[in-house]
Design an enzyme around this catalytic site. Structure first.
Site, short mmCIF file in Angstrom:
data_model
loop_
_atom_site.label_atom_id
_atom_site.label_comp_id
_atom_site.label_asym_id
_atom_site.label_seq_id
_atom_site.Cartn_x
_atom_site.Cartn_y
_atom_site.Cartn_z
N ALA A 98 7.55 3.21 7.44
CA ALA A 98 6.87 4.28 8.55
C ALA A 98 5.54 4.06 9.19
O ALA A 98 5.76 4.17 10.30
CB ALA A 98 6.91 5.90 7.86
N ASP A 99 4.66 3.58 8.61
CA ASP A 99 3.58 3.62 9.30
C ASP A 99 3.09 2.76 10.41
O ASP A 99 2.56 3.08 11.33
CB ASP A 99 2.35 3.45 8.38
CG ASP A 99 2.26 1.99 7.53
OD1 ASP A 99 3.38 1.41 7.47
OD2 ASP A 99 1.23 1.63 7.14
N HIS B 249 0.41 -10.00 0.48
CA HIS B 249 -0.06 -9.39 -0.96
C HIS B 249 0.37 -10.30 -2.02
O HIS B 249 0.99 -11.34 -1.91
CB HIS B 249 0.78 -8.17 -1.20
CG HIS B 249 0.48 -7.21 0.08
ND1 HIS B 249 1.25 -5.87 0.35
CD2 HIS B 249 -0.58 -7.05 0.78
CE1 HIS B 249 0.65 -5.27 1.26
NE2 HIS B 249 -0.68 -5.83 1.74
N ASP C 117 -4.14 -0.85 -5.48
CA ASP C 117 -2.64 -0.42 -5.20
C ASP C 117 -1.80 -1.45 -5.40
O ASP C 117 -0.67 -1.75 -5.61
CB ASP C 117 -2.29 0.22 -3.87
CG ASP C 117 -3.04 -0.55 -2.81
OD1 ASP C 117 -3.82 -1.34 -3.14
OD2 ASP C 117 -2.74 -0.15 -1.64
N SER D 166 0.79 -1.40 0.09
CA SER D 166 0.02 -0.08 0.01
C SER D 166 0.82 1.26 -0.07
O SER D 166 0.51 2.29 -0.74
CB SER D 166 -0.98 -0.02 1.30
OG SER D 166 -1.84 -1.20 1.06
N HIS E 90 7.90 -4.06 5.12
CA HIS E 90 8.29 -3.38 6.21
C HIS E 90 9.59 -3.40 6.64
O HIS E 90 10.38 -2.32 7.21
CB HIS E 90 7.57 -3.62 7.43
CG HIS E 90 6.07 -3.36 7.30
ND1 HIS E 90 5.39 -2.15 7.92
CD2 HIS E 90 4.85 -3.92 6.99
CE1 HIS E 90 4.12 -2.15 7.52
NE2 HIS E 90 3.93 -3.16 7.03
#
Length: 514
Positions: free
Chosen positions: A264-265, A463, A444, A64, A125
């Site tokens: 980051a998220d 994914h 996405d 994403s 990540h």
């Protein structure tokens, strides 16, 4: 009087890929009359959202963050995974001044180097190769105390796949002659991004105090015990691993703590708990004075050293709309709000002039298969209202369902998630038709179209690298083949009769016939 605008909406159906194989394909098995009808009636194609087409290594599944950066910037943006892997291959990683300073300062103070991150080959990540490079660099520079705090994946990888990686790192430390895996915890706790501080606090206590729900004598023993408790990697309870003498390993003053996640998220919350003096998410028993390093910048307001600062993206779609005095709305649920704002704007937190944002709370459930429709009805209510207000030139909306429910591995729930989104799209298209608006419907990256891993028979929670749909609900047109996510912003500007900025290297792939 306000001018009535005919909005161009971009609907991003998160985790909604196209797959020929229909087995355990939730997108195929879902009853989606609206999308079926739109596909039959309007120009459509399949575009790429993975691998080199989005600046990732060849064959790497999209995600994403990467997807929204590529869509919003209108160019292929080389991702942190590619950038850091290249730095390791070139030898540049071993000369990174930020990493070297953190290690050397710890050595001088006779302190430890703690390395934490998602120990996974998933590449979404983090990547375990980067963590290995960090362990090797620490020992190479003379660190005698090197401790790895492993967050376990099972979401961008099969649900029970952590054991080989942990065994590899135990062997690595033996080979290096020093260091050990000091703790294990599932990413569900350590990498929460929805302010569920009770989860994050367990990871914080584990690292700062060596307090876990469980103890093990080795990482492999720890993961085997978790599987015996019927915990998949993502949900492994906090497990402390004392050193060979039985001493608890904890973070102390002057230690270095290097966070090896590059995305980051899901890194922000736990990072703030370590470094913000005014942190109030949970009560911290101890706050050691440490040298904290973020691999990349997690947020502008997090004041810590950054090993790989990001380079600025200029003339993204958001900035271009601002510069041309056009109005825009960004709307999604909590889970994907950062994606339609921060990531879509090329890593900029502040909204552009003329950019409004609507955040709809995601439901507070343990996992989203318990509520596969999530908050899609409320999101659609607000979106329809925004369309009918005719105050926006461009609307960017993300429906998280396909991805968030796809990650649970629950096929039936993923089918329901797709069906919920389909009925919402019907309402949006109807609202757009009323005001003379148009929309592009895309995704996405893939996820819900593959819910079983054919090689292992386990649930497929990650994914995919499948192509994603693109439907243009508007004028008579043709869509060129071979498009990718970075073509969407130039396409939107062209549909609006706007010039495409030179920085956007994507191309317009929709040719109007009239």
């Amino acid at each position: 009087m306000m001018t009535r605008k005919r909005p161009l909406a971009l609907l991003i159906l998160d985790g909604w890929g196209y797959r020929e194989n229909t087995q355990k394909n939730a997108v195929f098995h879902a009853n989606t009359p609206v999308l079926d009808q739109l596909t039959a009636k309007y120009p459509n194609s399949l575009i790429s959202g993975s691998g080199i087409d989005v600046g990732l290594p060849d064959g790497q599944m999209g995600n994403s963050e990467v997807g929204h950066i590529n869509i919003g910037s209108g160019r292929i943006v080389y991702q942190e995974l590619t950038r850091i892997s290249k730095a390791i291959d070139d030898g540049e990683f071993d000369t990174n001044p930020t990493l070297i300073k953190a290690i050397d300062d710890a050595i001088k103070a006779d302190a430890a180097v703690h390395i934490m991150g998602l120990l996974s080959p998933g590449g979404v990540h983090s990547h375990q190769d980067h963590i290995e490079a960090m362990c090797r660099l620490s020992v190479k520079r003379g660190a005698k105390k090197v401790y790895l705090h492993a967050f376990l994946d099972g979401r961008d990888t099969p649900p029970r796949s952590a054991k080989p990686g942990l065994a590899h790192f135990e062997e690595l430390f033996k080979t290096l002659g020093t260091g050990q895996v000091a703790s294990l915890i599932g990413r569900y706790y350590a990498m929460d991004r929805d302010n569920r501080w009770d989860r994050v606090s367990q990871a914080y206590e584990l690292i700062t105090e060596g307090k876990g729900l469980h103890q093990a004598t080795s990482a492999v023993e720890g993961i085997e015990a978790a599987y015996t408790r019927d915990e998949n990697d993502e949900f492994v309870g906090s497990t402390a691993i004392p050193d060979a003498q039985g001493n608890i390993i904890k973070l102390e003053d002057n230690d270095a703590l290097i966070f090896m996640n590059f995305r980051a998220d899901r890194a922000r919350q736990i990072t703030r708990s370590f470094i913000n003096a005014d942190f109030d998410g949970f009560k911290r028993a101890v706050t050691p004075k440490i040298n904290f390093v973020m691999l990349t910048e997690y947020a502008a307001d997090i004041k810590a050293a950054i090993a790989y600062p990001s380079s600025d993206l200029v003339n993204t779609l958001g900035e271009t709309l601002q510069n041309r005095d056009l109005t825009q709305l960004r709307i999604s649920e909590t889970e994907k709000y950062a994606h339609v704002t921060f990531f879509f704007n090329g890593g900029k937190e502040e909204p552009f002039k003329g950019e409004d944002r609507i955040l709809v709370q995601s439901p507070k459930v343990a996992t989203y298969d318990l509520q596969p429709e999530m908050s899609s009805v409320e999101l659609t209510d607000k979106l329809v209202e925004a369309i009918e207000s005719t105050q926006y030139d461009v609307i960017i909306c993300n429906y998280p369902n396909g991805d968030m429910v796809g990650h649970t591995g629950n096929f039936d729930a993923a089918v329901k998630a797709c069906e919920a989104v389909d009925s919402c799209i019907g309402r949006i298209v109807e609202a757009l038709e009323k005001v003379g608006g148009e929309c592009l419907i895309t995704a996405d990256h893939g996820n819900a179209e593959q819910m079983t891993d054919e090689s292992t028979g386990q649930a497929h929670t990650a994914h995919t690298s499948e192509l994603v749909p693109l439907i243009y609900v508007g004028r008579d047109a043709e869509i060129e083949k071979g498009g990718r996510l970075s073509d969407l912003a130039p396409t939107m500007l062209t549909l609006m009769g706007q010039e495409v900025p030179a920085e956007m290297t994507g191309r317009s792939i929709i040719q109007l016939k009239e």
